[in-house]
Design a protein around this motif. Structure first.
Motif, PDB file in Angstrom:
ATOM      1  N   LEU A   1      49.020  52.751  25.792  1.00 61.93           N
ATOM      2  CA  LEU A   1      50.158  53.059  25.860  1.00 61.93           C
ATOM      3  C   LEU A   1      50.327  52.309  27.150  1.00 61.93           C
ATOM      4  N   VAL A   2      49.934  52.136  28.402  1.00 60.25           N
ATOM      5  CA  VAL A   2      49.598  51.242  29.647  1.00 60.25           C
ATOM      6  C   VAL A   2      49.661  49.564  28.957  1.00 60.25           C
ATOM      7  N   LEU A   3      48.679  49.658  28.102  1.00 62.13           N
ATOM      8  CA  LEU A   3      48.345  48.228  27.969  1.00 62.13           C
ATOM      9  C   LEU A   3      49.814  47.557  26.783  1.00 62.13           C
ATOM     10  N   ALA A   4      49.975  48.953  26.878  1.00 62.87           N
ATOM     11  CA  ALA A   4      51.441  47.776  25.836  1.00 62.87           C
ATOM     12  C   ALA A   4      52.070  47.573  26.477  1.00 62.87           C
ATOM     13  N   ASP A   5      52.909  47.785  27.752  1.00 64.29           N
ATOM     14  CA  ASP A   5      53.885  47.692  28.927  1.00 64.29           C
ATOM     15  C   ASP A   5      52.634  46.890  29.628  1.00 64.29           C
ATOM     16  N   ASN A   6      51.667  46.026  29.422  1.00 65.40           N
ATOM     17  CA  ASN A   6      51.421  45.009  30.416  1.00 65.40           C
ATOM     18  C   ASN A   6      51.140  43.836  29.747  1.00 65.40           C
ATOM     19  N   ASP A   7      51.741  42.477  29.864  1.00 66.46           N
ATOM     20  CA  ASP A   7      51.848  41.613  29.651  1.00 66.46           C
ATOM     21  C   ASP A   7      50.735  40.633  29.724  1.00 66.46           C
TER      22      ASP A   7
ATOM     23  N   SER B   1      56.157  41.435  38.314  1.00 62.69           N
ATOM     24  CA  SER B   1      54.796  42.256  38.084  1.00 62.69           C
ATOM     25  C   SER B   1      54.387  42.351  36.819  1.00 62.69           C
ATOM     26  N   LYS B   2      53.737  43.085  36.171  1.00 60.60           N
ATOM     27  CA  LYS B   2      53.165  42.897  35.046  1.00 60.60           C
ATOM     28  C   LYS B   2      53.058  41.566  33.714  1.00 60.60           C
ATOM     29  N   CYS B   3      52.436  40.899  35.464  1.00 61.81           N
ATOM     30  CA  CYS B   3      52.821  39.337  34.225  1.00 61.81           C
ATOM     31  C   CYS B   3      53.808  38.603  34.249  1.00 61.81           C
TER      32      CYS B   3
ATOM     33  N   TYR C   1      52.151  30.510  36.124  1.00 59.86           N
ATOM     34  CA  TYR C   1      51.387  28.781  36.282  1.00 59.86           C
ATOM     35  C   TYR C   1      50.006  28.827  35.816  1.00 59.86           C
ATOM     36  N   PRO C   2      49.240  28.881  35.148  1.00 59.61           N
ATOM     37  CA  PRO C   2      47.881  27.438  34.381  1.00 59.61           C
ATOM     38  C   PRO C   2      47.774  27.151  35.620  1.00 59.61           C
ATOM     39  N   VAL C   3      46.308  27.375  36.570  1.00 58.73           N
ATOM     40  CA  VAL C   3      45.971  27.387  36.873  1.00 58.73           C
ATOM     41  C   VAL C   3      44.500  26.439  36.901  1.00 58.73           C
ATOM     42  N   LYS C   4      44.002  25.849  36.883  1.00 62.32           N
ATOM     43  CA  LYS C   4      42.947  24.581  36.785  1.00 62.32           C
ATOM     44  C   LYS C   4      41.752  25.177  37.681  1.00 62.32           C
ATOM     45  N   THR C   5      40.563  24.878  37.600  1.00 60.26           N
ATOM     46  CA  THR C   5      39.360  24.605  38.845  1.00 60.26           C
ATOM     47  C   THR C   5      40.398  24.106  39.741  1.00 60.26           C
ATOM     48  N   GLY C   6      39.790  24.130  41.353  1.00 59.35           N
ATOM     49  CA  GLY C   6      39.427  23.559  42.379  1.00 59.35           C
ATOM     50  C   GLY C   6      40.821  24.136  43.322  1.00 59.35           C
ATOM     51  N   TYR C   7      41.237  22.755  44.328  1.00 60.64           N
ATOM     52  CA  TYR C   7      42.158  23.686  45.373  1.00 60.64           C
ATOM     53  C   TYR C   7      43.498  23.074  45.170  1.00 60.64           C
TER      54      TYR C   7
ATOM     55  N   ILE D   1      46.221  36.450  36.831  1.00 62.97           N
ATOM     56  CA  ILE D   1      45.030  37.194  35.884  1.00 62.97           C
ATOM     57  C   ILE D   1      44.415  36.200  36.145  1.00 62.97           C
ATOM     58  N   VAL D   2      42.445  36.793  36.685  1.00 62.27           N
ATOM     59  CA  VAL D   2      41.800  35.876  36.184  1.00 62.27           C
ATOM     60  C   VAL D   2      40.560  35.965  35.594  1.00 62.27           C
ATOM     61  N   LYS D   3      39.916  34.111  34.643  1.00 57.38           N
ATOM     62  CA  LYS D   3      39.614  34.576  33.771  1.00 57.38           C
ATOM     63  C   LYS D   3      38.182  35.118  34.053  1.00 57.38           C
ATOM     64  N   GLU D   4      37.277  35.507  33.117  1.00 62.50           N
ATOM     65  CA  GLU D   4      36.474  36.315  33.177  1.00 62.50           C
ATOM     66  C   GLU D   4      35.221  35.472  33.693  1.00 62.50           C
ATOM     67  N   GLY D   5      34.416  35.149  34.700  1.00 60.96           N
ATOM     68  CA  GLY D   5      33.306  34.704  35.415  1.00 60.96           C
ATOM     69  C   GLY D   5      33.559  33.733  35.834  1.00 60.96           C
ATOM     70  N   CYS D   6      35.107  34.085  36.752  1.00 58.06           N
ATOM     71  CA  CYS D   6      35.513  32.705  37.435  1.00 58.06           C
ATOM     72  C   CYS D   6      36.153  33.759  38.838  1.00 58.06           C
ATOM     73  N   LYS D   7      37.101  32.836  39.916  1.00 57.05           N
ATOM     74  CA  LYS D   7      36.586  33.855  41.415  1.00 57.05           C
ATOM     75  C   LYS D   7      37.873  32.941  42.302  1.00 57.05           C
TER      76      LYS D   7
END
Length: 133
Positions: A15-21, A39-41, A46-52, A67-73
């Motif tokens: 239920l929590v995930l269903a309400d969260n985009d 909130s809740k995406c 705005y998609p962010v590519k690597t870099g500044y 939201i940050v992709k797994e393996g990324c900071k």
């Protein structure tokens, strides 16, 4: 009683995930993170590519979730600038050791609607990479 607890442990997360985009997001090739103005995406994304990157006037100081992709900071800064000191306050979302994307709600955080610039990078097989999977 055990049946009730079992049912709640299965249904409540769904239920929590269903309400969260955020749970529905799929990263495009080369994306490191995605910023949202609600909130809740929700709202614009705005998609962010690597870099500044420095955010445009339209998106500056308007990020409420990300939201940050797994393996990324991801590091979001209060100001733009050539050094971290010039960029001021910051928020870090570190998903480098995660097997799934990391979601951050900024509501109540000092950086809620304050991100003006950002830096994002991904590590694959233990080394930094500026190319998406």
């Amino acid at each position: 009683m055990k049946v009730l607890i079992l049912c709640l442990s299965v249904l409540l997360p769904a239920l929590v995930l269903a309400d969260n985009d955020c749970a529905k997001h799929r990263f495009a090739r080369g994306e490191c993170a995605v910023l949202f103005d609600d909130s809740k995406c929700g709202g614009w994304k705005y998609p962010v590519k690597t870099g500044y990157h420095e955010l445009s006037f339209r998106r500056r100081n308007d990020v409420e979730s990300l939201i940050v992709k797994e393996g990324c900071k991801f590091t979001g800064y209060d100001h733009d600038g050539t050094t971290a000191k010039e960029r001021g306050d910051f928020v870090i979302v570190d998903a480098r050791n995660s097997r799934r994307p990391e979601v951050r709600e900024l509501k109540g955080d000092k950086m809620d609607e304050r991100i003006s610039s950002l830096q994002c990078f991904c590590e694959y097989q233990g080394r930094p990479s500026f190319v998406g999977k």
